[in-house]
Design an enzyme around this catalytic site. Sequence first.
Site, PDB file in Angstrom:
ATOM      1  N   GLY A 119      56.771   9.074  -9.188  1.00 38.35           N
ATOM      2  CA  GLY A 119      57.291   9.721 -10.407  1.00 38.35           C
ATOM      3  C   GLY A 119      58.031  11.222  -9.946  1.00 38.35           C
TER       4      GLY A 119
ATOM      5  CD1 TRP B  13      63.328   7.610 -10.178  1.00 36.52           C
ATOM      6  CD2 TRP B  13      63.434   9.389 -11.468  1.00 36.52           C
ATOM      7  NE1 TRP B  13      64.582   7.367 -11.035  1.00 36.52           N
ATOM      8  CE2 TRP B  13      64.673   8.725 -11.980  1.00 36.52           C
ATOM      9  CE3 TRP B  13      63.094  10.424 -12.192  1.00 36.52           C
ATOM     10  CZ2 TRP B  13      65.213   8.798 -13.083  1.00 36.52           C
ATOM     11  CZ3 TRP B  13      64.056  10.933 -12.983  1.00 36.52           C
ATOM     12  CH2 TRP B  13      64.839  10.061 -13.488  1.00 36.52           C
ATOM     13  CG  HIS B  14      61.457  14.057 -11.499  1.00 30.37           C
ATOM     14  ND1 HIS B  14      60.532  13.081 -11.814  1.00 30.37           N
ATOM     15  CD2 HIS B  14      62.057  14.252 -12.812  1.00 30.37           C
ATOM     16  CE1 HIS B  14      60.449  13.071 -13.105  1.00 30.37           C
ATOM     17  NE2 HIS B  14      61.357  13.540 -13.764  1.00 30.37           N
ATOM     18  N   GLY B  15      63.600  13.974  -7.058  1.00 33.33           N
ATOM     19  CA  GLY B  15      64.487  14.727  -6.251  1.00 33.33           C
ATOM     20  C   GLY B  15      63.541  14.542  -4.856  1.00 33.33           C
TER      21      GLY B  15
ATOM     22  CG  PHE C 218      66.441  14.582 -11.568  1.00 33.92           C
ATOM     23  CD1 PHE C 218      66.575  15.275 -10.642  1.00 33.92           C
ATOM     24  CD2 PHE C 218      65.959  15.074 -12.773  1.00 33.92           C
ATOM     25  CE1 PHE C 218      65.993  16.884 -10.420  1.00 33.92           C
ATOM     26  CE2 PHE C 218      65.403  16.359 -12.623  1.00 33.92           C
ATOM     27  CZ  PHE C 218      65.637  17.172 -11.803  1.00 33.92           C
TER      28      PHE C 218
END
Lengths: 376, 523
Positions: free
Chosen positions: B373, B376-378, B523
């Site tokens: 997770g 996933w954001h960066g 993102f």
Amino acid sequence: MRAIHRVASVLAFAVYTLLFVEVFIRIFDPQTIEPRYITGAPWGVRHNIPGAIYVHTTPESTAHFSINQQGMRDPRNFAFAKPPGLCRVEVYGDSFFMGYEVEREQGYAAQLEQKLKERGYTVEVLNLSVSGFGQAEMLKTYEAFGRRFGPDLVVVSWHDTDVDDNVRAQLYKVQGKNLVAYKPTYLPMVSTQDWLSRHWLYTEIADHSHAYAFFREALGARAKTLLASVRKQEAAGPEDTEAAAEAPSTRKPEQAALELSEAIWNKFQDEVMADQAQMVVVEIPKRIDRSTYVSMLAKLPPTFWGHFNVVSPLAEFQRMAAGRPEIYYEKGGARHFTPLGNSVAASLTADEIARSGQLSRCREPRVAQQDRHPRP
Amino acid sequence: MLFNSFIFAVYMVLFAPVFLLARKNVTARNALLIVASYIFYGWWDWRFLVLVAISTAVDYAAAIGASGKPVERADLLKSGGFMAASTLASIALAQRDWWIIPAVFVAIAIYGVVAILIERGAMTHRRARWLAVSLITNLSILGFFKYFNFFAHNVQAGLGLLGLHPDFVLIHIILPVGLSFYTFQAISRTIDSYRGVFDPQRSIVNYAAYHAFFPQLVAGPIERARHLMPQFERPLPITRDMVETGILWFAWGLWKKMAVADTLAPIANNVFNKPMGHSAGEYAAACLAFTFQIYCDFSGYSDMARGLARCLGFDLMVNFRIPYLSTSPSEFWRRWHISLSSWLRDYVYIPLGGNRGGAFNTYRNLFLTMLIGGLWHGASWTFVAWGAIHGAIQVVFKLLDLDGFLARSKGAARALSHVGAWALTFFVVVLAWIMFRASDFATAATVARGTFGFDGWTWDNFLPIFERIAPLFAVDTLLYMSERSKIAMPKSFVLRYNVALCLVMATIVFSAVQSQQFIYFDF
């Protein structure tokens, strides 16, 4: 009947919405109410409406405006022919020198006249400032109107917004290295405002509505920024187009804008000197916060101002900053000079006039002598 | 195109009447939504519509195949034709990078060959292979555009530690807006088809409209096909109540974004962009400001997306439920970016084993899911660290059984323990945001250390933040309580009109001078 009911309902909602917006802004974001009584002058630029009487209200001050029949904020009307033994000083500027947020007597022009008289000058100061002016419009006004009063000295302000104002106006452009006249007029929204001003409802709203002031300022600021950006690009020449590929421009828009202002300043001084008068430039420092001010002179190359007679209140403002007096209005107003700010700028100008010997023919010899031999 | 831009207002003025005319015919409405969504997305960069089209076309056929239905020649023609037509239109509008056209045509040919080979294969492997096609396509796009340089850089650094210095080429890659959102949404539909919980239909128009639905294309919510897809397969009524509440949601989201997130951004930026030389109060204020900036930025976008979709007759899932009132990290993740956390639960945590297989495996799965997770954001180790922090604190809370303790407590102790748990959770979440916002570990360490001091805790530092979050909490809590208690929102037009006026005026009057891009677009 049903249609009438519907129309009435829509109208009622529209009126209710407007009242709601007005009340909301008055509660949460009270505005500076500064209606502009501007019209077009025959010489193609903006001009204060002759005979207009109105009031500006900000959270910090109330200023009454009474415009004479010649478009100056002055109770007097001036004959073109100068009375013998009298010197005339003309002041050109924007809302700062027009005296926004202060009463006329507290404004720069009135204080300059007062301080010159205190120094022994027989003088009258004509205030030809109009809110929103840059040097391009000032020069147009001088050429078509101001010089007819036979000024001995012309005082011109230099303010943060002037570079953009000069570009936006498109009254002049730089061709090669020369300044040439470009468009004959610059009257932004003037015809619309002239038309609106004929209706009492508009003047009532413009004079009293916080919602109107809010949206006019917000939209006006955006429109001005956009227009300046477009016209700077135009002034710089083609970029990123086929024409640019053939004749690439070496100038950036910002550089082109500064070159235009320089050329207008040079022409302004030439015109004034051609009339046997002299010029003084007064810079209006940019206020960052109560103790920090930035010189506007630095916008142009240091060598540029070499042949101008320049007055800068910057050092005095910075010196005074330690005591934290109010030099500019700060709380929600339009951040113009306070009476103190005007007084400092006017005193320094009067000192410079005395030091340089300008207007000496209109000065009592006794006082002039005192200046040459100041007491320790 | 941004929801809070003038051009979007013009776009909606042009789009709305055409949509109203087309809305009763499903195919016409969906075709219009495809065109409108592609214009909305392409306004940013027309070239990246090609990626949206590839993802759409491949997943259209892959979901059919993964569900066990035969992928017919007509499906492949529709799929390839859609990809080709979209590519030609996109590049023609972009007027550059013409090489993309032959490249996509080669890709279509390869895709066609692969599809025919899969369809000729054994039935037992066919579904899994179609699922693999979807996963490989979407994850390849995501991996290349989002993570290529990150991994290349780290491999280079790793080899450097071994004394090897290969000359890797780092490519200048632009991250397409919303890539992580629409690829995850596409993957979920194919997996659900494979699992038999969703039945994909054969209309590429309906699916393409769903895939690119502009209210939620670039920043979610990441919808599930079984919730949203059926809405694209039938005409939807648009009632006055839907339009009124839709406008209210949109206005509320706009206020959150423009009047809260964008006004708090400078407070956070001031410290995070120049992390040295601030007082402890300024560091703490910056952390608090970012905490609410990111919430209002992202939840504001979700509210606007939901409101806009509702005005068009669609229902999008709720993405936030006042997460900062959570009393444990696991509750926080049930309230924060719900569409992503439930996606991670369904497609990562449960496939990893979930809570089956004992305590250790549960904690491991939880931690790994949060790690993914975070990534996933960066493409940055700070995001991975942020995920790790959240994974770790969830494990700690579970180890200490704090949720159980809260559930068992009674009377005054219950209230007290809930307040304590809330304070602890909020504190940890705010600290974790430091890692999320910081550009590197050094900045995160400086800011985190800086907050533990005694200087600068002045009212001036915190007043601008409290001024914004007080009305935010009041309204958010009211909305949440009414939803929880199933209290219908008042339907009085006069009341709604006044609320909308208040929101619009508050947005106009209190919005920041300098607007900021939506954080989650990256993102």
